[in-house]
Design a protein around this motif. Sequence first.
Motif, short mmCIF file in Angstrom:
data_model
loop_
_atom_site.label_atom_id
_atom_site.label_comp_id
_atom_site.label_asym_id
_atom_site.label_seq_id
_atom_site.Cartn_x
_atom_site.Cartn_y
_atom_site.Cartn_z
N TYR A 1 27.96 70.15 -6.91
CA TYR A 1 29.00 70.42 -5.92
C TYR A 1 28.41 70.52 -4.52
O TYR A 1 27.30 71.02 -4.35
CB TYR A 1 29.70 71.75 -6.21
CG TYR A 1 30.49 71.79 -7.49
CD1 TYR A 1 31.44 70.81 -7.78
CD2 TYR A 1 30.31 72.82 -8.39
CE1 TYR A 1 32.17 70.86 -8.95
CE2 TYR A 1 31.04 72.87 -9.57
CZ TYR A 1 31.96 71.89 -9.84
OH TYR A 1 32.69 71.94 -10.99
N VAL B 1 30.43 72.09 -2.07
CA VAL B 1 30.96 73.40 -1.70
C VAL B 1 32.00 73.79 -2.75
O VAL B 1 32.59 72.92 -3.40
CB VAL B 1 31.58 73.35 -0.27
CG1 VAL B 1 32.81 72.48 -0.22
CG2 VAL B 1 31.88 74.72 0.28
N ASN B 2 32.23 75.06 -2.90
CA ASN B 2 33.22 75.56 -3.85
C ASN B 2 34.61 75.36 -3.23
O ASN B 2 34.99 76.07 -2.29
CB ASN B 2 32.95 77.04 -4.14
CG ASN B 2 33.91 77.63 -5.12
OD1 ASN B 2 35.05 77.19 -5.27
ND2 ASN B 2 33.46 78.67 -5.80
N ILE B 3 35.36 74.42 -3.76
CA ILE B 3 36.68 74.10 -3.19
C ILE B 3 37.62 75.30 -3.29
O ILE B 3 38.43 75.53 -2.39
CB ILE B 3 37.28 72.85 -3.86
CG1 ILE B 3 36.44 71.61 -3.50
CG2 ILE B 3 38.73 72.63 -3.42
CD1 ILE B 3 36.87 70.34 -4.20
N ASN B 4 37.51 76.10 -4.35
CA ASN B 4 38.36 77.28 -4.48
C ASN B 4 38.13 78.25 -3.33
O ASN B 4 39.07 78.86 -2.81
CB ASN B 4 38.15 77.97 -5.82
CG ASN B 4 38.65 77.13 -6.98
OD1 ASN B 4 39.60 76.37 -6.84
ND2 ASN B 4 38.00 77.25 -8.12
N GLU B 5 36.86 78.41 -2.93
CA GLU B 5 36.56 79.30 -1.80
C GLU B 5 37.13 78.73 -0.50
O GLU B 5 37.69 79.47 0.31
CB GLU B 5 35.05 79.51 -1.65
CG GLU B 5 34.71 80.46 -0.53
CD GLU B 5 33.22 80.61 -0.27
OE1 GLU B 5 32.88 81.38 0.64
OE2 GLU B 5 32.40 79.97 -0.97
N GLU C 1 39.75 76.76 -0.22
CA GLU C 1 41.21 76.93 -0.27
C GLU C 1 41.60 78.38 0.03
O GLU C 1 42.60 78.62 0.70
CB GLU C 1 41.74 76.48 -1.62
CG GLU C 1 41.72 74.98 -1.79
CD GLU C 1 42.21 74.51 -3.16
OE1 GLU C 1 42.13 75.29 -4.13
OE2 GLU C 1 42.67 73.37 -3.23
N SER C 2 40.82 79.32 -0.46
CA SER C 2 41.10 80.73 -0.17
C SER C 2 40.98 81.01 1.33
O SER C 2 41.83 81.71 1.91
CB SER C 2 40.14 81.61 -0.97
OG SER C 2 40.37 82.97 -0.67
N ASP D 1 29.52 80.33 0.40
CA ASP D 1 28.75 79.22 -0.17
C ASP D 1 27.78 78.71 0.90
O ASP D 1 28.18 78.32 1.98
CB ASP D 1 29.71 78.12 -0.60
CG ASP D 1 29.06 77.06 -1.46
OD1 ASP D 1 27.86 76.80 -1.28
OD2 ASP D 1 29.77 76.49 -2.30
N GLU E 1 24.05 73.56 -7.10
CA GLU E 1 24.05 73.58 -8.55
C GLU E 1 25.34 72.97 -9.10
O GLU E 1 26.41 73.11 -8.50
CB GLU E 1 23.93 75.04 -9.02
CG GLU E 1 23.73 75.18 -10.50
CD GLU E 1 23.53 76.63 -10.91
OE1 GLU E 1 23.06 76.84 -12.02
OE2 GLU E 1 23.84 77.54 -10.12
N TYR E 2 25.26 72.29 -10.19
CA TYR E 2 26.38 71.63 -10.87
C TYR E 2 26.92 70.42 -10.11
O TYR E 2 27.98 69.91 -10.43
CB TYR E 2 27.52 72.61 -11.17
CG TYR E 2 27.07 73.86 -11.87
CD1 TYR E 2 26.48 73.80 -13.14
CD2 TYR E 2 27.20 75.10 -11.26
CE1 TYR E 2 26.03 74.95 -13.78
CE2 TYR E 2 26.76 76.26 -11.91
CZ TYR E 2 26.19 76.17 -13.16
OH TYR E 2 25.75 77.30 -13.79
N SER F 1 25.62 76.12 0.55
CA SER F 1 25.09 74.78 0.30
C SER F 1 25.40 73.77 1.39
O SER F 1 24.59 72.87 1.63
CB SER F 1 25.52 74.26 -1.07
OG SER F 1 26.91 74.33 -1.22
#
Length: 138
Positions: free
Chosen positions: A61, A63-67, A69-70, A114, A58-59, A116
Motif C-alpha cells: 500500500y 497509504v491507508n485509504i480508510n485513514e 477517507e476519515s 501513515d 507493508e502489504y 509511508s
Amino acid sequence: MPASKKSDTCDGTHGLMVKREFISQHYLTVPDPKPPEGDVHSHRFTVEVEFAADSLAEYGYLVNINEVESLLDDIEARYRDTLLNDLPEFEGRNPSVEHFARIVCERFCEDLADDSPDEVTVRIWEDDLAWASYRAAI
C-alpha cells in the motif's frame, strides 16, 4: 551483437488519489471584487488528495485509504455548508481556492498518521471551471 534488453523494473513513483465533493460558501475580499465574487455565493468544491512515494509500505500500500477517507470526513464536516470567511483559518486571508488548497494540504501533513507517503498534493476544484493545488513533503 544482441539488442539490449529492457530491465524488468523501472524507476518511478507510486501515486494514489482520493476525492470528496461538498458545497461551501465564500466571498472574495480583494479590493473592489465584482459580483458575484464580492457577494456571498456557493461553490461545489471537489477536494482531491494525492499521495506519492518511491516505494510502498507493508502489504503493498502507498497509504491507508480508510485513514484518508476519515480525514476527508473531518474536512467535509468542517467546510460543508459553511461560509469560509467566518472560519479562523481564513482570518486575514482572501478565501481563495489557492488558500483553501494550502489549508487542507497542511491539515493532511499534520494529521496523517501513515508515514509511508513522501508527498501530498491537494487539488481543489471550484465547480468544474478551475482548480488550485498545493503540494508538500510529508
